[in-house]
Scaffold this motif. Structure first.
Motif, PDB file in Angstrom:
ATOM      1  N   UNK A 215      52.446 -68.073 -92.159  1.00 22.25           N
ATOM      2  CA  UNK A 215      52.186 -66.709 -92.607  1.00 22.25           C
ATOM      3  C   UNK A 215      52.250 -66.579 -94.121  1.00 22.25           C
ATOM      4  N   UNK A 216      52.497 -67.663 -94.835  1.00 18.13           N
ATOM      5  CA  UNK A 216      52.646 -67.586 -96.299  1.00 18.13           C
ATOM      6  C   UNK A 216      51.337 -67.436 -97.006  1.00 18.13           C
TER       7      UNK A 216
ATOM      8  N   UNK B 273      58.480 -58.443 -92.149  1.00 14.86           N
ATOM      9  CA  UNK B 273      58.959 -59.464 -91.211  1.00 14.86           C
ATOM     10  C   UNK B 273      60.263 -60.087 -91.697  1.00 14.86           C
ATOM     11  N   UNK B 274      61.223 -59.253 -91.992  1.00  9.96           N
ATOM     12  CA  UNK B 274      62.553 -59.758 -92.296  1.00  9.96           C
ATOM     13  C   UNK B 274      62.892 -59.833 -93.772  1.00  9.96           C
TER      14      UNK B 274
ATOM     15  N   UNK C 284      65.085 -64.844 -97.561  1.00  6.93           N
ATOM     16  CA  UNK C 284      64.422 -65.860 -96.741  1.00  6.93           C
ATOM     17  C   UNK C 284      62.951 -66.000 -97.135  1.00  6.93           C
ATOM     18  N   UNK C 285      62.414 -67.169 -96.840  1.00  9.87           N
ATOM     19  CA  UNK C 285      60.985 -67.413 -97.091  1.00  9.87           C
ATOM     20  C   UNK C 285      60.223 -67.275 -95.784  1.00  9.87           C
ATOM     21  N   UNK C 286      58.976 -66.826 -95.852  1.00 13.56           N
ATOM     22  CA  UNK C 286      58.199 -66.665 -94.624  1.00 13.56           C
ATOM     23  C   UNK C 286      57.903 -68.025 -93.998  1.00 13.56           C
TER      24      UNK C 286
ATOM     25  N   UNK D 216      54.976 -63.125 -85.691  1.00 14.96           N
ATOM     26  CA  UNK D 216      54.615 -62.854 -87.069  1.00 14.96           C
ATOM     27  C   UNK D 216      53.321 -62.050 -87.113  1.00 14.96           C
ATOM     28  N   UNK D 217      53.231 -61.186 -88.088  1.00 11.60           N
ATOM     29  CA  UNK D 217      52.021 -60.378 -88.241  1.00 11.60           C
ATOM     30  C   UNK D 217      50.951 -61.189 -88.947  1.00 11.60           C
ATOM     31  N   UNK D 218      49.735 -60.974 -88.525  1.00 12.93           N
ATOM     32  CA  UNK D 218      48.612 -61.616 -89.196  1.00 12.93           C
ATOM     33  C   UNK D 218      47.851 -60.551 -89.962  1.00 12.93           C
ATOM     34  N   UNK D 219      46.964 -60.961 -90.867  1.00 12.41           N
ATOM     35  CA  UNK D 219      46.236 -59.973 -91.663  1.00 12.41           C
ATOM     36  C   UNK D 219      45.438 -58.981 -90.824  1.00 12.41           C
TER      37      UNK D 219
END
Length: 142
Positions: free
Chosen positions: A141-142, A84-85, A135-137, A1-4
């Motif tokens: 990552x939310x 991310x999807x 889908x939900x993250x 997952x990408x971070x800020x």
């Protein structure tokens, strides 16, 4: 997952496009960004779709604007979730549901023709059905 802190996905360099097209895309990106900002405050005007369009255009004409959007505290999570999807946060889903519901209620009390009220409400219901199927993250990552 990408971070800020992660860099945005690689994009084509803006020099690949002719200068007039880059300027047109930049104007489009800024216009979409303005509409997205207005959408934060105006019921019925979407925010996310305009920010996604602004990011799309910025990625092709202005890497600096794209990076700014990617790292923005409000818009960045939307972009990263979508990258991310195609994820949409539960908070965004509820916010859209409440705003579209409020818009339908307000529209039903206007002088608009019944067919227009019905058509707008049906369109919003279809968008909500599609949105709630996204889908939900992941929690982190939310």
């Amino acid at each position: 997952m990408a971070s800020p802190t992660d860099d945005p996905p690689d994009t084509r360099t803006p020099t690949e496009l002719p200068l007039p097209l880059r300027w047109l895309l930049k104007v489009f990106a800024v216009l979409c960004l303005i509409l997205g900002l207005v959408g934060v405050f105006v019921p019925g005007l979407p925010t996310t779709v305009f920010i996604l369009m602004a990011a799309w255009a910025a990625a092709r004409c202005s890497p600096a604007l794209y990076r700014w959007l990617w790292h923005h505290r409000l818009f960045g999570p939307m972009l990263r979730n979508w990258a991310n999807g195609g994820c949409v946060s539960r908070r965004a889903k509820w916010s859209a549901t409440l705003m579209m519901g409020l818009s339908s209620i307000i529209l039903s009390f206007t002088q608009a023709p019944l067919w227009a009220v019905a058509l707008a409400s049906i369109c919003m219901a279809c968008v909500l059905a599609w949105l709630w199927r996204r889908p939900e993250p992941a929690r982190n990552s939310a």
